[in-house]
Scaffold this motif. Sequence first.
Motif, PDB file in Angstrom:
ATOM      1  N   ALA A   1     -10.608   3.899  -1.635  1.00 27.96           N
ATOM      2  CA  ALA A   1     -10.316   2.806  -0.696  1.00 27.96           C
ATOM      3  C   ALA A   1      -9.290   3.343   0.293  1.00 27.96           C
ATOM      4  O   ALA A   1      -8.242   3.850  -0.118  1.00 27.96           O
TER       5      ALA A   1
ATOM      6  N   ASN B   1      -6.313   3.856   2.766  1.00 33.13           N
ATOM      7  CA  ASN B   1      -4.995   3.228   2.939  1.00 33.13           C
ATOM      8  C   ASN B   1      -4.744   2.835   4.390  1.00 33.13           C
ATOM      9  O   ASN B   1      -3.802   2.110   4.676  1.00 33.13           O
TER      10      ASN B   1
ATOM     11  N   SER C   1      -2.525  13.696   1.731  1.00 32.68           N
ATOM     12  CA  SER C   1      -2.529  14.260   0.372  1.00 32.68           C
ATOM     13  C   SER C   1      -3.900  14.759  -0.048  1.00 32.68           C
ATOM     14  O   SER C   1      -4.007  15.599  -0.936  1.00 32.68           O
TER      15      SER C   1
ATOM     16  N   CYS D   1      -5.807   6.269  -5.203  1.00 31.80           N
ATOM     17  CA  CYS D   1      -4.464   5.679  -4.992  1.00 31.80           C
ATOM     18  C   CYS D   1      -4.508   4.208  -4.613  1.00 31.80           C
ATOM     19  O   CYS D   1      -3.625   3.445  -4.998  1.00 31.80           O
ATOM     20  N   GLN D   2      -5.498   3.836  -3.810  1.00 30.53           N
ATOM     21  CA  GLN D   2      -5.551   2.442  -3.350  1.00 30.53           C
ATOM     22  C   GLN D   2      -6.625   1.641  -4.079  1.00 30.53           C
ATOM     23  O   GLN D   2      -6.781   0.447  -3.820  1.00 30.53           O
TER      24      GLN D   2
ATOM     25  N   GLY E   1       2.601  12.483  -9.212  1.00 29.59           N
ATOM     26  CA  GLY E   1       1.928  11.474  -8.392  1.00 29.59           C
ATOM     27  C   GLY E   1       0.545  11.987  -8.039  1.00 29.59           C
ATOM     28  O   GLY E   1       0.120  13.051  -8.523  1.00 29.59           O
ATOM     29  N   ALA E   2      -0.128  11.256  -7.182  1.00 35.56           N
ATOM     30  CA  ALA E   2      -1.476  11.657  -6.773  1.00 35.56           C
ATOM     31  C   ALA E   2      -1.446  12.979  -6.016  1.00 35.56           C
ATOM     32  O   ALA E   2      -2.323  13.835  -6.186  1.00 35.56           O
TER      33      ALA E   2
ATOM     34  N   HIS F   1      -6.062  10.433   3.430  1.00 32.90           N
ATOM     35  CA  HIS F   1      -4.594  10.551   3.438  1.00 32.90           C
ATOM     36  C   HIS F   1      -4.263  12.042   3.486  1.00 32.90           C
ATOM     37  O   HIS F   1      -5.021  12.867   2.973  1.00 32.90           O
TER      38      HIS F   1
ATOM     39  N   ALA G   1       0.846  -1.195   0.000  1.00 33.32           N
ATOM     40  CA  ALA G   1       0.000   0.000   0.000  1.00 33.32           C
ATOM     41  C   ALA G   1       0.884   1.250   0.000  1.00 33.32           C
ATOM     42  O   ALA G   1       0.455   2.322  -0.433  1.00 33.32           O
TER      43      ALA G   1
ATOM     44  N   ASP H   1      -9.840  10.159  -4.619  1.00 35.09           N
ATOM     45  CA  ASP H   1      -8.469   9.696  -4.446  1.00 35.09           C
ATOM     46  C   ASP H   1      -8.459   8.195  -4.725  1.00 35.09           C
ATOM     47  O   ASP H   1      -8.912   7.394  -3.902  1.00 35.09           O
TER      48      ASP H   1
ATOM     49  N   SER I   1      -1.446   7.165  -8.271  1.00 32.57           N
ATOM     50  CA  SER I   1       0.016   7.172  -8.347  1.00 32.57           C
ATOM     51  C   SER I   1       0.517   5.922  -9.039  1.00 32.57           C
ATOM     52  O   SER I   1       0.098   4.812  -8.680  1.00 32.57           O
TER      53      SER I   1
ATOM     54  N   VAL J   1     -11.703   9.538  -0.487  1.00 34.02           N
ATOM     55  CA  VAL J   1     -10.830   8.443  -0.875  1.00 34.02           C
ATOM     56  C   VAL J   1     -11.702   7.252  -1.292  1.00 34.02           C
ATOM     57  O   VAL J   1     -12.725   6.968  -0.671  1.00 34.02           O
TER      58      VAL J   1
ATOM     59  N   HIS K   1       3.414   4.426  -8.873  1.00 32.60           N
ATOM     60  CA  HIS K   1       4.281   3.508  -8.114  1.00 32.60           C
ATOM     61  C   HIS K   1       3.509   2.516  -7.254  1.00 32.60           C
ATOM     62  O   HIS K   1       4.082   1.570  -6.744  1.00 32.60           O
TER      63      HIS K   1
HETATM   64  C1  PLP Z   1      -4.950   6.899  -0.216  1.00 31.23           C
HETATM   65  C2  PLP Z   1      -3.719   7.625  -0.645  1.00 31.23           C
HETATM   66  N1  PLP Z   1      -3.829   8.861  -1.152  1.00 31.23           N
HETATM   67  C3  PLP Z   1      -2.768   9.552  -1.561  1.00 31.23           C
HETATM   68  C4  PLP Z   1      -1.502   9.033  -1.464  1.00 31.23           C
HETATM   69  C5  PLP Z   1      -0.345   9.867  -1.932  1.00 31.23           C
HETATM   70  O1  PLP Z   1       0.301   9.270  -3.002  1.00 31.23           O
HETATM   71  P1  PLP Z   1       1.713   9.852  -3.535  1.00 31.23           P
HETATM   72  O2  PLP Z   1       2.582  10.023  -2.327  1.00 31.23           O
HETATM   73  O3  PLP Z   1       2.202   8.804  -4.459  1.00 31.23           O
HETATM   74  O4  PLP Z   1       1.428  11.138  -4.210  1.00 31.23           O
HETATM   75  C6  PLP Z   1      -1.323   7.758  -0.931  1.00 31.23           C
HETATM   76  C7  PLP Z   1       0.025   7.193  -0.760  1.00 31.23           C
HETATM   77  O5  PLP Z   1       0.315   6.544   0.230  1.00 31.23           O
HETATM   78  C8  PLP Z   1      -2.469   7.030  -0.517  1.00 31.23           C
HETATM   79  O6  PLP Z   1      -2.364   5.798  -0.019  1.00 31.23           O
END
Ligand code: PLP
Length: 455
Positions: free
Chosen positions: A196, A198, A148, A225-226, A116-117, A146, A53, A223, A246, A194, A248
């Motif tokens: 899902a 994290n 972010s 990302c997950q 990235g996100a 998150h 994750a 979001d 993201s 979000v 990665h």
């Molecule tokens: C739910 C979620 N949102 C956003 C991010 C941020 O992603 P990044 O650091 O690749 O921009 C992550 C990264 O852990 C995340 O798990």
Amino acid sequence: MVSAAAVDGVTSMKEEGDKDGLGLSLGERVRADFPILDQEAYPGKPLVYLDSAATSQKPKVVMDVLRDYYERDNANVHRGAHQLSIRATEAYEAAREKVGAFVNAETSREIVFTRGATEAINLVAQTWGLDNLAAGDEIVTTVMEHHSNMVPWQLLAERTGAVLKFAQIREDMSLDLDHMKSLITDKTKLVAVVHASNALGGVNPVSEIAEAAHAVGAKVLVDGCQSVPNMPVDVQTLGVDWLVASGHKMCGPTGIGFLWGRMSVLETMRPWQGGGEMIDQVYFDHSTFAEPPARFEAGTPAIAQAVGLGAACDYLSSIGMENGAAYEHEMSKYLWERLSEVEGLDFYGPPPNASGDNRNPLLAFNSRDVHAHDLSFFMDQEGVAIRAGHHCTQALHRQLGAAGSLRASLYIYNTKDDVDQFIEALRSTLDMFKAMDGDGGGAGGGLVGGEPSIF
Ligand SMILES: Cc1ncc(COP(=O)(O)O)c(C=O)c1O
């Protein structure tokens, strides 16, 4: 890499659960594609990687594509008429097509490559957000975001006078949808949620949230990302306005992610960063700007990384996102079951339902006796890589009364054997602390709120 035949095999054996005709699970079949997993973390301690994750491992095919790109095609994009530049541009734009198809965008022009996100969310906050929010307007989000998907909105609220509202979680730590809907009013301009979590692992009902938001004229940012790495995501079905992810975390390189935006919304957004590539005409006193997505991609982009992300989309598609998700649901249930056998743990997140499709394959937890960092440190000595900390959800952890937690997170390449080794390492580490302390009070002592003993 996974051979086409092997991938077909996985698909056609679906009725037999996660096993193919040879008795191999999806994880066992794809494992060989990820060379990094085939190593000892310490002598005699095979690596068990349970931190996907945070970032996923990369299949060989993605690394090969990166090498090929640098060995054969490397040049700047959209700039030259020479062969290499043409090939680099074609590869970069082909990657955009692949990412667009992966999330079912109406056109690849709806895909903006970002670092990235995090960068994608900041892009929306600082363009659309600054232009459309004013004092008294409301942004509705959730307590499980998150950082972010929280801090950019806090910064925006500071600058505009807008107000942030947080939807709560229920007792079982799933999103309280009723509470969220009650916060969405005609003051709401944006809902940021979000897909899902994290930290908690729960999958949120994004389409229903989007419907409620659109009914009051608010925009919706998801979001992903997950979710994008772990399940089929179709932006048209979700019915949202923006989705970020993201690379990665989905078998791609670091330094690349994307913003998907509905074209009718992207077209209304002014540029964010200025520079090469994002312009139409430049005069000494002013400039005009390119159409999306170029408008939002100032400067030389992360070309090789985008090409690598395109290869990652191909790889995941060759396995089949439905197949990957079904396997992960089963693994998620297995992780929950096995961890439930260990005494003295608190879990964070909703329990899996019968099919396991309400959760991502991760589980955050704490021992009541030993600090998360201590556990993670000693489990690493056993070769088990799991995350300890607040997982960039510090406010949520604070609300839960925990300074941090441990998080085991799985991906398509993990097997039940990995989970078993993790449980074994956890048990022996807990036993070691118990023996050190005699009564189970734990050398970690500080538990969820205190200091680890070894740092
Ligand atoms: C739910 C979620 N949102 C956003 C991010 C941020 O992603 P990044 O650091 O690749 O921009 C992550 C990264 O852990 C995340 O798990």
